[in-house]
Design a protein around this motif. Structure first.
Motif, mmCIF file in Angstrom:
data_model
loop_
_atom_site.group_PDB
_atom_site.id
_atom_site.type_symbol
_atom_site.label_atom_id
_atom_site.label_comp_id
_atom_site.label_asym_id
_atom_site.label_seq_id
_atom_site.Cartn_x
_atom_site.Cartn_y
_atom_site.Cartn_z
ATOM 1 N N ARG A 38 48.400 9.525 2.370
ATOM 2 C CA ARG A 38 48.007 8.651 1.253
ATOM 3 C C ARG A 38 47.030 7.584 1.745
ATOM 4 O O ARG A 38 46.076 7.224 1.061
ATOM 5 C CB ARG A 38 49.247 7.996 0.648
ATOM 6 C CG ARG A 38 48.888 7.201 -0.577
ATOM 7 C CD ARG A 38 50.085 6.673 -1.306
ATOM 8 N NE ARG A 38 49.628 5.895 -2.442
ATOM 9 C CZ ARG A 38 50.085 4.692 -2.748
ATOM 10 N NH1 ARG A 38 51.010 4.140 -2.024
ATOM 11 N NH2 ARG A 38 49.631 4.050 -3.798
ATOM 12 N N GLY A 39 47.285 7.091 2.960
ATOM 13 C CA GLY A 39 46.417 6.062 3.541
ATOM 14 C C GLY A 39 44.985 6.554 3.665
ATOM 15 O O GLY A 39 44.042 5.810 3.394
ATOM 16 N N GLU A 40 44.829 7.801 4.072
ATOM 17 C CA GLU A 40 43.470 8.345 4.228
ATOM 18 C C GLU A 40 42.761 8.445 2.876
ATOM 19 O O GLU A 40 41.564 8.190 2.781
ATOM 20 C CB GLU A 40 43.538 9.709 4.915
ATOM 21 C CG GLU A 40 43.799 9.577 6.414
ATOM 22 C CD GLU A 40 44.176 10.891 7.089
ATOM 23 O OE1 GLU A 40 44.008 10.988 8.312
ATOM 24 O OE2 GLU A 40 44.656 11.809 6.395
ATOM 25 N N THR A 41 43.504 8.801 1.848
ATOM 26 C CA THR A 41 42.853 8.855 0.524
ATOM 27 C C THR A 41 42.502 7.444 0.056
ATOM 28 O O THR A 41 41.472 7.250 -0.580
ATOM 29 C CB THR A 41 43.745 9.542 -0.535
ATOM 30 O OG1 THR A 41 44.957 8.812 -0.672
ATOM 31 C CG2 THR A 41 44.035 10.978 -0.197
ATOM 32 N N LEU A 42 43.355 6.472 0.404
ATOM 33 C CA LEU A 42 43.060 5.084 0.026
ATOM 34 C C LEU A 42 41.818 4.577 0.751
ATOM 35 O O LEU A 42 40.990 3.882 0.181
ATOM 36 C CB LEU A 42 44.244 4.176 0.375
ATOM 37 C CG LEU A 42 45.475 4.240 -0.530
ATOM 38 C CD1 LEU A 42 46.624 3.461 0.080
ATOM 39 C CD2 LEU A 42 45.165 3.674 -1.903
ATOM 40 N N ARG A 43 41.722 4.966 2.025
ATOM 41 C CA ARG A 43 40.571 4.507 2.823
ATOM 42 C C ARG A 43 39.324 5.332 2.526
ATOM 43 O O ARG A 43 38.268 5.102 3.082
ATOM 44 C CB ARG A 43 40.902 4.605 4.323
ATOM 45 C CG ARG A 43 41.918 3.584 4.795
ATOM 46 C CD ARG A 43 41.981 3.509 6.310
ATOM 47 N NE ARG A 43 42.461 4.730 6.924
ATOM 48 C CZ ARG A 43 43.752 5.045 7.095
ATOM 49 N NH1 ARG A 43 44.682 4.215 6.681
ATOM 50 N NH2 ARG A 43 44.103 6.173 7.665
ATOM 51 N N ARG A 44 39.487 6.284 1.642
ATOM 52 C CA ARG A 44 38.399 7.191 1.243
ATOM 53 C C ARG A 44 37.802 7.907 2.455
ATOM 54 O O ARG A 44 36.578 8.004 2.618
ATOM 55 C CB ARG A 44 37.312 6.444 0.468
ATOM 56 C CG ARG A 44 37.874 5.864 -0.810
ATOM 57 C CD ARG A 44 36.838 5.194 -1.639
ATOM 58 N NE ARG A 44 37.459 4.640 -2.841
ATOM 59 C CZ ARG A 44 36.841 3.956 -3.764
ATOM 60 N NH1 ARG A 44 35.556 3.736 -3.644
ATOM 61 N NH2 ARG A 44 37.454 3.501 -4.817
ATOM 62 N N GLU B 277 43.014 0.264 -4.566
ATOM 63 C CA GLU B 277 42.638 0.936 -3.318
ATOM 64 C C GLU B 277 41.806 0.015 -2.429
ATOM 65 O O GLU B 277 42.031 -0.073 -1.222
ATOM 66 C CB GLU B 277 41.858 2.221 -3.645
ATOM 67 C CG GLU B 277 42.739 3.300 -4.260
ATOM 68 C CD GLU B 277 41.928 4.436 -4.870
ATOM 69 O OE1 GLU B 277 42.535 5.218 -5.613
ATOM 70 O OE2 GLU B 277 40.705 4.524 -4.623
ATOM 71 N N GLU B 278 40.853 -0.682 -3.032
ATOM 72 C CA GLU B 278 39.978 -1.575 -2.251
ATOM 73 C C GLU B 278 40.778 -2.762 -1.704
ATOM 74 O O GLU B 278 40.532 -3.221 -0.598
ATOM 75 C CB GLU B 278 38.832 -2.087 -3.128
ATOM 76 C CG GLU B 278 37.972 -0.961 -3.700
ATOM 77 C CD GLU B 278 36.652 -0.813 -2.992
ATOM 78 O OE1 GLU B 278 36.498 -1.324 -1.870
ATOM 79 O OE2 GLU B 278 35.764 -0.163 -3.585
ATOM 80 N N ALA B 280 43.933 -2.685 -0.945
ATOM 81 C CA ALA B 280 44.830 -2.176 0.102
ATOM 82 C C ALA B 280 44.123 -1.962 1.440
ATOM 83 O O ALA B 280 44.758 -2.037 2.484
ATOM 84 C CB ALA B 280 45.475 -0.872 -0.353
ATOM 85 N N VAL B 281 42.828 -1.695 1.400
ATOM 86 C CA VAL B 281 42.120 -1.459 2.663
ATOM 87 C C VAL B 281 41.307 -2.678 3.097
ATOM 88 O O VAL B 281 40.484 -2.600 4.007
ATOM 89 C CB VAL B 281 41.212 -0.200 2.584
ATOM 90 C CG1 VAL B 281 42.054 1.040 2.365
ATOM 91 C CG2 VAL B 281 40.153 -0.339 1.509
ATOM 92 N N ALA B 300 50.815 0.792 -0.903
ATOM 93 C CA ALA B 300 49.385 1.057 -0.676
ATOM 94 C C ALA B 300 48.885 0.271 0.530
ATOM 95 O O ALA B 300 48.137 0.798 1.356
ATOM 96 C CB ALA B 300 48.580 0.692 -1.924
ATOM 97 N N GLY B 304 47.630 1.954 3.737
ATOM 98 C CA GLY B 304 46.223 1.699 4.052
ATOM 99 C C GLY B 304 46.000 1.452 5.531
ATOM 100 O O GLY B 304 44.862 1.490 6.005
#
Lengths: 279, 444
Positions: A38-44, B277-278, B280-281, B300, B304
């Motif tokens: 999931r982290g990889e999808t979040l980090r795109r 998403e933004e 979280a990273v 998240a 992340g």
């Protein structure tokens, strides 16, 4: 001249290759994301670190994919069978039989192509709902509502009619001499000749049925007859999506379509080209 | 076969197909005194409940439903059914209202319920709440947060829903990044918020893996976000029963958005959940979203890979105390037979009782709607201090309009926000929005 021709060919090949790459990017992304955390999808991230095979098992088991998958297969099979039968029966008289008002009927059928699906949704639902209360079997939450309204398609009638118009008149004459009527001519002569367009129609109907979401959500309330598209929707919750699982589910859902296309690719292309349609 | 014979055959086939009648006819409207309605365990009442919850929340809800089915003394059986998102449920309901295929209990926002009520699809719960036999005692009634109950009341006094939970629109912030920018507290005013957005643009989060991209905020083109901004500046979306978008607070909200986007200190949302998403990273300093997303943000941020310190607070505001947008879908009862309507009410009453509320709150991270539930959440507050911090802000909640046409107006607001983000003239957009929104009054 030859050099100019080969240069043109090369440019065309490069252009097509670029188009192919662009067209396949979403698919490639789906495939890659299905192996990510999931982290990889979040980090795109573009590529997964460690391949997450477990996403597939999780997607399959957590949303009872097996049962949705089975529903989708049955719904698609019924819809394809019904569409082929009814479209064939409708296209034949429009292509081969002469009767008053034939062109008008055909025009009316074609005109229905102009009506967007969202506009027909409410009337269709009202019809299905009325039938649910007034026919011997239930329609809502059952396969009839999911399949029967889509068994007659203007597009597939048009496609088959275009093909049937090209069948030589001599064949009909010869069949008549042998004592055949229209029904026998249709099923014994025309049907075997229509293999390519029928497979095309079947493929297009299968894809449309497989991808349907709005209508199934409207006419089903329980998982009993819900298709796989609804299972995919469940990976998106109110506050966020589990993209990695959703993509793993999407890959699973794509497999039957890809398999079917691989099996009938030749006939599909042939069917489209013979009908005179362009993409 | 003659033409006549074939026609007769067709008619016969049609008769067999349609005439046998297997299904039940749609129920007709009967307003009866609930006190006179009897429920017999020998004839169990079956109910359908449409909801939008999926995954863990659905599991928790199904557990509660199973418990109700197994323990209620009237033999009521509730069938909980996932029916897609709020929008999908709205579409199903609008179509169902025309086709006569309604569930018994439905999740609906106040403006959606108002529309169903206008179409005579919902039950006025006042009859059940006030019933001496099945209703709420005065103590139970007083236990519900009055402002939440009031959200589900129409102008003519009909109670068209009962809240099972509520959420607040809150601000999430990256406390670690904020400290790097020289601040130990979140912004109190919108001017401060803007200043921090510019600082975040110029000084990326030290642990961010994408330092080439650094933003203060990501704007979601959502009517609730605009409402949050307007409320916090002391404004309102409705005044004297009419929409009030032509206000200083709306202008200020839109100007801030346009300014920050033009100066590249903020962006318009590029896709669903992109802001989360933004955040979280570590590429966006702030995020404004529903408090019900707390566990999702937590996971998240952990997933992340940065696991930075993040906190929640009220969005910046103009006055002495914050004003937060409080919202949440309620449960409405659709018209059906008197027995089904009563059974639906009994389910709602059970579901919003303190014990069930406490369980639902813990599973969903929503806020309870009863004072006594809060007393049962002491250990939960200790375990999740962020939840407690936001819970304490509930007293400052203010809700969006519950006008029947607000569903349509929301779309107009969203369109206006996109236009402004793309550089449109704010004065023109605001006036047009106000005109178009007010034109919907009386149409629904």
């Amino acid at each position: 001249m030859k050099t100019v021709g080969s240069k043109k060919g090369t440019l065309l090949a490069i252009g097509l290759a670029c188009g192919g790459v662009i067209a396949s990017l979403p698919f490639v992304w789906m495939l890659l994301a299905s192996f990510m955390t999931r982290g990889e999808t979040l980090r795109r991230a573009f590529l997964p670190g460690d391949i997450q095979w477990g996403n597939y098992a999780k997607a399959w088991s957590e949303e009872d994919f097996g049962s949705y998958f089975e529903n989708s297969l049955i719904i698609a099979a019924l819809q394809v069978g019904g569409t082929l039968l009814f479209s064939l029966m409708a296209a034949y008289p429009l292509a081969r039989m002469k009767f008053r008002g034939r062109e008008v009927v055909f025009m009316i059928i074609l005109a229905t192509l102009m009506v967007p699906e969202t506009v027909t949704m409410v009337p269709n639902f009202l019809t299905v709902s009325w039938l649910h209360h007034n026919s011997p079997f239930g329609w809502i939450n059952n396969w009839p509502a999911l399949t029967i309204p889509f068994m007659a398609s203007a597009f597939t009638i048009f496609l088959l009619r275009q093909f049937m118009r090209g069948i030589p008149e001599e064949l009909w004459d010869a069949a008549q001499i042998d004592g055949a009527g229209h029904l026998r001519f249709l099923f014994q002569i025309v049907l075997p000749m229509c293999r390519a367009p029928l497979l095309t129609v079947g493929m297009l109907t299968f894809i449309s049925s497989w991808n349907a979401l709005g209508w199934p959500l409207l006419v089903t309330n329980t998982p009993a007859w819900r298709p796989i598209s609804v299972a995919l929707l469940k990976f998106v919750s109110e506050a966020g999506a589990e993209v990695h699982l959703q993509m793993a589910g999407a890959v699973i859902a794509t497999i039957p379509v890809l398999l079917l296309y691989a099996l009938i690719q030749k006939e599909f292309t042939e069917g489209i080209s013979m009908s005179g349609l362009k993409g | 076969m003659s033409v006549r014979a074939s026609r007769l055959g067709c008619l016969a086939a049609l008769g067999v197909f349609l005439g046998c009648g297997g299904g039940s006819a749609p129920s007709t409207r009967i307003d009866v005194d609930p006190d006179t309605v009897e429920l017999h365990t020998t004839q169990p009442v079956e109910l359908t409940f449409w909801y939008q919850h999926s995954r863990q929340r659905e599991e928790a809800l199904q557990e509660l439903i199973a418990e109700f089915n197994g323990t209620n003394e009237h033999g009521i059986r509730v069938q909980g059914e996932y029916s897609g998102s709020y929008g999908d449920i709205y579409n199903k309901m609008m179509t169902g209202l025309q086709g006569g295929a309604l569930p018994n209990v439905i999740v609906a926002y106040q403006n959606q319920a108002a529309l169903y009520h206008e179409a005579e699809g919902l039950v006025d719960l006042n009859r059940y709440i006030n019933s001496s036999r099945w209703g709420l005692t005065p103590a139970q009634r007083a236990d519900y947060v009055a402002s939440f109950i009031d959200q589900d009341r129409t102008a003519d006094g009909a109670q068209i829903g009962l809240p099972p939970n509520r959420s607040l629109e809150i601000m999430y912030y990256n406390a670690e990044w904020l400290a790097e920018l020289g601040y130990d507290k979140p912004p109190h005013t919108w001017a401060e918020f803007m200043r921090l957005c510019y600082l975040a643009r110029d000084q990326p989060f030290s642990r961010s893996a994408h330092k080439e991209r650094s933003l203060g905020f990501i704007f979601d083109w959502d009517a609730s976000r605009l409402a949050t901004s307007v409320f916090s500046r002391g404004g309102d979306l409705v005044q004297d029963g009419r929409y009030h978008f032509d206000s200083e607070q709306t202008r200020q909200s839109l100007e801030m958005m346009q300014q920050l986007i033009t100066d590249k200190a903020a962006e318009l949302m590029s896709g669903a959940y992109a802001d989360q998403e933004e955040f979280a990273v570590g590429t966006s300093l702030f995020m404004i979203r529903s408090s019900s997303g707390l566990p999702f943000v937590r996971s998240a941020v952990e997933d992340g890979g940065l696991s930075f310190d993040w906190q929640v607070t009220a969005p910046p505001h103009a006055g002495d105390h914050p004003v937060l947008n409080v919202y949440g879908a309620s449960l409405s009862v659709c018209r059906a037979t008197p027995e089904q309507e009563l059974a639906s009410w009994l389910f709602l009453k059970w579901f919003t009782a303190p014990q069930q509320q406490a369980r639902w709150v813990k599973a969903s991270n929503y806020f309870p709607v009863r004072h006594s539930t809060a007393r049962e959440l002491k250990s939960y507050f200790e375990e999740f201090p962020r939840y407690k911090a936001v819970f304490d802000l509930l007293q400052y909640g203010k809700s969006e309009p519950n006008l029947a046409g607000y569903q349509v107006v929301r779309k107009k607001v969203e369109q206006a926000m996109v236009e402004v983000a793309q550089g449109a003239d704010i004065e023109q957009v605001v006036r047009k929005l106000d005109r178009d929104a007010n034109a919907t009054l009386g149409q629904y």
